[in-house]
Design an enzyme around this catalytic site. Sequence first.
Site, PDB file in Angstrom:
ATOM      1  CG  ASP A   1      -2.905  -4.528  -1.528  1.00 57.03           C
ATOM      2  OD1 ASP A   1      -2.035  -4.483  -0.850  1.00 57.03           O
ATOM      3  OD2 ASP A   1      -4.014  -5.047  -0.996  1.00 57.03           O
TER       4      ASP A   1
ATOM      5  CG  ASP B   1       0.867  -4.767   7.114  1.00 59.61           C
ATOM      6  OD1 ASP B   1       1.616  -4.066   7.825  1.00 59.61           O
ATOM      7  OD2 ASP B   1      -0.187  -5.551   7.191  1.00 59.61           O
TER       8      ASP B   1
END
Length: 1301
Positions: A629, A932
């Site tokens: 991540d 994101d």
Amino acid sequence: MSPSPSYRPSQPPDSPTHDSDSDLDIDIQELDPISTEPARGSPPSRQDPQHKTSRIALRNLRMGGRRRANNRARGYGDLGHDRDGDDAQGLLADNGEPSRSRYSDGSGKGDDDTPLLGDQATRRRGSSRSSIVRLPSFMSGLKKAEEQQDHEEREEDDPSSSRFVAVGSIQTTRFPNNMVSNAKYTALTFLPVTLYNEFSFFFNMYFLLVALSQAIPALRIGYLTTYIAPLAFVLVITMGKEAYDDIERRKRDTEANSEAYTVLVFDEPGLSAGPSRPRRQLKSESMRKPSKRTRGGRQDLTDIQEEDGLAIQPSSHVMEISRKSRDLKVGDVLKLTKGQRVPADVVILQCYTSDGNTVVPAKEPGEEQALLALEEDTHNSPGGKGKDPEIQSLKDEQGGSTVGETFIRTDQLDGETDWKLRLASPLTQNLPTEEFVRLRVTGGKPDKKVNEFLGTIELLPSRQDALGHSSALQDHGDDAKTAALSIDNTAWANTVIASQATTLAVVMYTGPQTRSALSTSPSRSKTGLLEYEINSLTKILCALTLALSIILVALEGFENTEGNVWYIKIMRFLVLFSTIVPISLRVNLDLGKSAYSWFIQRDPGIPGAVVRTSTIPEDLGRIEYLLSDKTGTLTQNEMEMKKIHVGTVSYANEAMDEVTSYVRQGFHIQPTTDPTSQSALITPSSTFLAATNVGGTRTRREIGSRVRDVVLALALCHNVTPTVDTEEGREVTSYQASSPDEIAIVRWSESVGLRLTHRDRTSMTLEETDTCRPIVRVRILDVFPFTSDGKRMGIIVHFHTDINVKSPELSSGEIWFYQKGADTVMGSIVAANDWLDEETANMAREGLRTLVVGRKKLSFQQYQEFSSNYREASLAISGRDSGMQQVVSHYLENDLELLGVTGVEDKLQRDVKPSLELLRNAGIKIWMLTGDKVETARCVAVSSKLVARGQYIYTVTKLKRKENAQDHLDFLRSKTDACLLIDGESLALFLAHFRKEFISIAVLLPTVVASRCSPTQKAEVAKLIKEHTKKRVCCIGDGGNDVSMIQAADVGVGIVGKEGRQASLAADFSIEQFCHLVKLLVWHGRNSYKRSAKLAQFVIHRGLIIAVCQTMYSIALKFEPEGLYKDWLLVGYATVYTAAPVLSLVLDKDVDENLANLYPELYKELTTGRSLSYRTFFIWVLVSIYQGGMIQGLSQIFTEVDGPKMVAVSYTVLVLNELLMVAIEITTWHPVMILSILGTFVVYIGSIPFLGRYFDLEFIITWGFLWRVVAIASISLVPPYVVKVIRRTMKPPSYRKVQSA
């Protein structure tokens, strides 16, 4: 009868009619509307403003009783009573006392919905004019509820249907509790599931069958416990570890479930005839400032009631209690504050700040203009004297603090770093807390889509109405008010309240039905790759055992069966040779795993490490793909302004002090005797004039001017709101905004001398940091917020020139348009220049997030023309967005003056760069999967050195057509050294239509970066890599959105996040920093795998050598299935006499930690599995056959074929052989190893006197025994050792090479 005339709208306090008498007057026609109502069905007309009717002071009417609970939804102005059939109304008296009156318009329709004395008063159609006593609605509602409960229990929730939630009440439907559970087992499933997992392995099943065979007398050899006890021991150890791991998970879950939250409890109010008890005012309400706008019709006549000594009857009595997270129920109202994790999916009802002000968001572009246009239309309409009440109501709603806002952080849910703005519904924002029980929320079925929600919220007449499931509009007409709900009105579980506002929210979905839980895959039991490899080797050994048994029986002859049939002999041989598949293998491996887990958790180099799954530590040494991540894992989610370029010069690090000096000079107002200087404010023009007075060269003055212009632009062009907190007795200013980039820029502008001190919807104030004097004040005219498509945000401001002039005329000051955005869009908007592209490319190579800043000055006439056209475009029915954008582009977004470029860094976690480099050198391919934005992912990939300098980044975004997908695959196939940057939308298309082609190419690339990934997409990618490559995949993350990925991986690593521990709780290994992963893999992973591989092979060797001895003995006995070592000798050999030395191999290490980090290429060798392969396995088989043959053959030759002397020599050499083989295999000695080998030897020597049943003790104390043991042991050990030394000399292993380097 016809409906009553329209209400007279409520006027603001400064209205001519709003005086001490007029607010308490009503028209005569309102008291007797029969003669004045128009025919039913006719359109209601507005009252002629010229027409005046006689008025009666309302306070002169005696209120003969208080309103009861069934009138809650009606305004106190609802005077009169129900009419029969015609809905006519009048005044009735009972025993000389005026009755409570109610007024209704009868139809419930009309253009004017404004009630007599307030907008919250509602009207109800009457049903009867007679004097029959009617039960209050709350009583009838209770009666119905009781009847319903008598006949049926609460119905179970149907997850496939939408739900109705009565706020603050016990729901009529049973919903799941709010428990978080990462446990793998329950009390009922533990035994069957663990036993199934254990016996799904071949060698466990094999030993179970061998143990069961001992129940048959014909097959029994020795003690029954010899075969049952080891298997039982293995199962107890393994199941004990599983139980311990699961209990630890439950403890951590209990900790999360015990987190306390403040819940509002709504009790029934007092129903006595006397004055109602005063409600306890919530702290949140006592802190609020009174608003000009009333909170509802229920309070419209508060002044009158106070005058007459009456008290309003609230719908409930509110108390605050503390409740654990697991005890939260659907319908509970939570009180959440800054920094709190949202425990369930909630709908926001109210937001207010600590100083009592309702939080109000900035208006959308064009919103104010739309209101102005509506107002102008009203003034110009014929007969339109004064403001239209509907328009006034709308303006009141827009400007009267009717919508509260709060910010939430969703990085634990979807990985996005930007804060999300969430709004309370206008229907509930100003509703008294006691009236929450009249609210009902309707939402869809539980769904995993975190960015979608559709629902409604209704304000009903009473609490009982809210508990019903019928349509509000059908049952209650205008008594019910409804507002739509969207994703903007929600906060999902595991998000975090980020702003100072206190938030009141109702729980909508709990536990397993939350978005977070639905996006998470269930826990699964994981098995290491080494287990599967050993399972395969066990099958070979079993086949070898069966073949050997058949061969021995065949050599004797199948027909020669005296007393036993041939297949009984085969079965007895199988039992005798069962040591070939050693049950102690599982025991030793499980004990080894426990030791590795202990080493990891006690390592001072990785403090806080927790092993949650102790069955797979060896897999840490076999990782080939690392899926990481971004937010909170590679980055800290903290932005910092690192660099600014103003065209001719760039500032970074220490050079920022020079920027500070420029700002201090340019924004400093010299105090003079002139009183105007005390109140003067700076504008861009005055800033430039001040700069010309600064001494220095012309170039320096020009640079100073540019620096001050860009700092001023950055201090104004944003959506940041300052808030003041009190920490440890002192005030601390913090900022809240949707984007952490903007906060970083505002913090930077404060650090160089220009602080944002105030911002609301219409104005902004900046002060000098040193003097704290306001030096810039602007009026905000328009804001153009950032969008993912536009990639820019702009603002039009009007500069004030005097601090004492609150609202200067637009024509008197300067109007400027400021804009900042991505270089890809701003390049065509700013004026021509020769440095922008080069400088943004330089910053991008450093991994900085670049923003280009520009400005444009507007004259008053230009702004008026823009404003008029923009307002017109905002009112268009179709093509509104494109039309508004065209106006902005035409008037504003062209030939902007380029002020500078900023570079913001997403701060990386400690030592991320060297960690990624080391892992890449170790042969691990690293993928970054984030929720994101694409630009953010690209910047972090570059700044973290995930993408090598100069490496080509191939970007695939917004791919919607299958035809184009093939072109991208063809390009990647031809350029396998590129980094692939792909968004979630394109990834979904590839996985749906080109699954195999995409993954076959992607796994060849050195790096893949996927942005806008959903939690399920992350998990799907992990599974796809596993299925396609058959390699070990490790996933690491810190948020709730990473749980699915972590659980799907072979090895899941969770980082303890700042706000959430969900990923850490669900992971196999928990660490505190990303850099700790290096030690976990390169050091502990290496040791665990190498040690377990050596341990497994040695245990197999230990079992195989005794099986070879048994074979030699059986051949000497003319193929009879008789045991060589029986009972204690067999048990003792696998336990007391060899277990400790063999187990001490878990302390061995081939290289030290420094070398493992210095030469990460050593890790690459582990992934090939050479430490435990078919090659090494068969080498150990050959060694075992040689040593077993020598030991048993020579023992029989030197002593006797069958007898206690042969057994004594053979068994002693066997034990000594194993002890010395352990010593030969050790690479790095440890004191425990020496102690275990010597200690075991001493124990064996000490136990010989007690083995008279098996040994010839008199022969043992002779020299003949000693020389035979030494001679046989030498023949058994020396040749294998010599071969090993020669092989190491001719072809040394890699670790030997680096040790000698």
